[in-house]
Write a protein that holds these residues in place. Structure first.
Motif, PDB file in Angstrom:
ATOM      1  N   SER A 156       0.872  -1.177   0.000  1.00  0.00           N
ATOM      2  CA  SER A 156       0.000   0.000   0.000  1.00  0.00           C
ATOM      3  C   SER A 156       0.906   1.224   0.000  1.00  0.00           C
ATOM      4  CB  SER A 156      -0.862   0.050   1.271  1.00  0.00           C
ATOM      5  OG  SER A 156      -1.607  -1.125   1.434  1.00  0.00           O
ATOM      6  N   TRP A 205      -6.517  -0.113  -0.121  1.00  0.00           N
ATOM      7  CA  TRP A 205      -5.787  -0.765   0.971  1.00  0.00           C
ATOM      8  C   TRP A 205      -4.956  -1.931   0.426  1.00  0.00           C
ATOM      9  CZ3 TRP A 205      -9.197  -0.730   6.097  1.00  0.00           C
ATOM     10  CH2 TRP A 205      -9.379   0.593   6.495  1.00  0.00           C
ATOM     11  N   ASP A 206      -4.623  -2.858   1.297  1.00  0.00           N
ATOM     12  CA  ASP A 206      -3.660  -3.928   0.972  1.00  0.00           C
ATOM     13  C   ASP A 206      -4.044  -4.769  -0.247  1.00  0.00           C
ATOM     14  OD1 ASP A 206      -2.007  -6.351   1.319  1.00  0.00           O
ATOM     15  OD2 ASP A 206      -3.886  -7.176   2.089  1.00  0.00           O
ATOM     16  N   ILE A 225     -11.819  -6.606   3.040  1.00  0.00           N
ATOM     17  CA  ILE A 225     -10.499  -6.088   2.645  1.00  0.00           C
ATOM     18  C   ILE A 225      -9.424  -7.189   2.611  1.00  0.00           C
ATOM     19  CG2 ILE A 225     -10.938  -3.794   3.594  1.00  0.00           C
ATOM     20  CD1 ILE A 225      -9.127  -4.697   6.022  1.00  0.00           C
ATOM     21  N   ASP A 226      -8.204  -6.760   2.306  1.00  0.00           N
ATOM     22  CA  ASP A 226      -6.969  -7.528   2.482  1.00  0.00           C
ATOM     23  C   ASP A 226      -6.960  -8.874   1.751  1.00  0.00           C
ATOM     24  OD1 ASP A 226      -6.170  -5.422   4.025  1.00  0.00           O
ATOM     25  OD2 ASP A 226      -5.935  -6.528   5.893  1.00  0.00           O
TER      26      ASP A 226
END
Ligand code: FUB
Length: 322
Positions: free
Chosen positions: A30, A84-85, A135-136
């Motif tokens: 990120s 994000w990631d 997310i992620d």
């Protein structure tokens, strides 16, 4: 490399995903920036807008090459805010970047962008992956089958879903209720969509009981998967307990039996990582907020060697080692 080393001293990079492609090590972090947004439990201060890719020929001695911006929110049709990631997977000579981004309704979805080279650029699809949330993303290639692990609590919105359906209001389990599980889903052959409904990744104790919500080692975010000596090592951040932990299983779907702490807390609220083997050594890529003086939204990439004992247990690394 027993002493951790910062990798990109002139900029703020976090959440590394790391893979070996075409004999080189590629880092997909990120890209943190100073947005001026006040820190809160929703993570609004992590307001990233683009990704760079980095590569290394040799972790021990080598220089880090910055391949520049490879994807930008201004080029994503459905973009709201907050890149994000991410993670990248290779299939048949094409490279697929999976990224979480809030849509125009402020809901995290997972998008895909496609490139012809590991260093990008990556061209985003016109819509997020159908049925994606939270997310992620982290992708495992297992004997030609690709699995995505994902999920994150609080600002990562995982508590807004049950059985892959959005709830009317978010619910976090408490006390000795089972903790929320990260998710795993097989990817379709074309790598652009899920091939099935996401399933729970069950993390259990030695007796086979799911880790509970009040367990400081329960899952929070930052899924990563690697294999070691035929076993599947699922690792993750415990978020508000600030450690990186891992659990081991016999196949990509789990269950995974909790083993221990990989990294003790670092300076900064978040901790996030990738575990990768390169040229016969194992490395932990991660981040901390030491160079920014503790600003948790301005994180710096680090790498340190990782060791196993004879039983395949990862030896705990001190997050404050310098
Ligand atoms: O970088 C934003 C978020 O912080 C990531 O998605 C989380 O894993 C945490 O590192």
């Amino acid at each position: 490399m027993k002493i951790p080393k910062y990798l990109v001293p002139n900029d703020y990079m976090a959440d590394p995903a790391v893979h070996v492609f075409q004999g080189k090590l590629y880092i997909y972090p990120s890209h943190d920036r100073e947005s001026g947004i006040e820190e809160n439990d929703n993570g609004d201060h992590f307001d990233m807008k683009d990704y760079h890719v980095f590569s290394m020929d040799d972790v021990e001695t080598g220089a880090v090459t910055d391949h520049g911006v490879v994807l930008d929110t201004k080029d994503i049709l459905w973009a709201g805010r907050q890149l994000w990631d991410c993670d990248v997977a290779e299939k048949d000579g094409r490279y697929y970047m999976y990224f979480p981004l809030k849509d125009k309704n402020d809901i995290f979805r997972i998008g895909v962008a496609v490139g012809d080279r590991p260093e990008g650029p990556f061209i985003p699809q016109e819509h997020p992956m159908r049925g994606s949330y939270s997310i992620d993303p982290a992708v495992l290639c297992d004997n030609g089958v690709y699995y995505m692990y994902f999920g994150g609590l609080w600002g990562g919105q995982l508590q807004r879903y049950r059985h892959n359906k959005a709830l009317e209001s978010a619910v976090l389990p408490t006390g000795n209720e089972p903790a929320l599980c990260p998710k795993v889903v097989k990817l379709r052959d074309d790598m652009l969509e899920f091939a099935e409904e996401p399933r729970d990744v069950s993390i259990v104790d030695a007796a086979g009981n799911p880790l509970t919500a009040d367990n400081p080692h329960r899952f929070f975010e930052a899924s990563w998967m690697h294999r070691y000596k035929g076993k599947y090592y699922f690792s993750y951040s415990t978020g508000d307990h600030h450690t990186l932990c891992y659990a081991v299983g016999d196949n990509p779907y789990g269950p995974f039996v909790y083993q221990g702490v990989i990294l003790t807390p670092v300076v900064g609220w978040t901790t996030h990582h990738a575990v990768v083997e390169f040229k016969g050594k194992w490395y932990l890529f991660h981040h901390d907020s030491v160079p920014s003086g503790g600003k948790t939204w301005l994180r710096s990439l680090k790498v340190v060697e990782l060791d196993y004992d004879d039983d395949g247990k990862i030896k705990t690394i001190a997050g404050t080692a310098i």
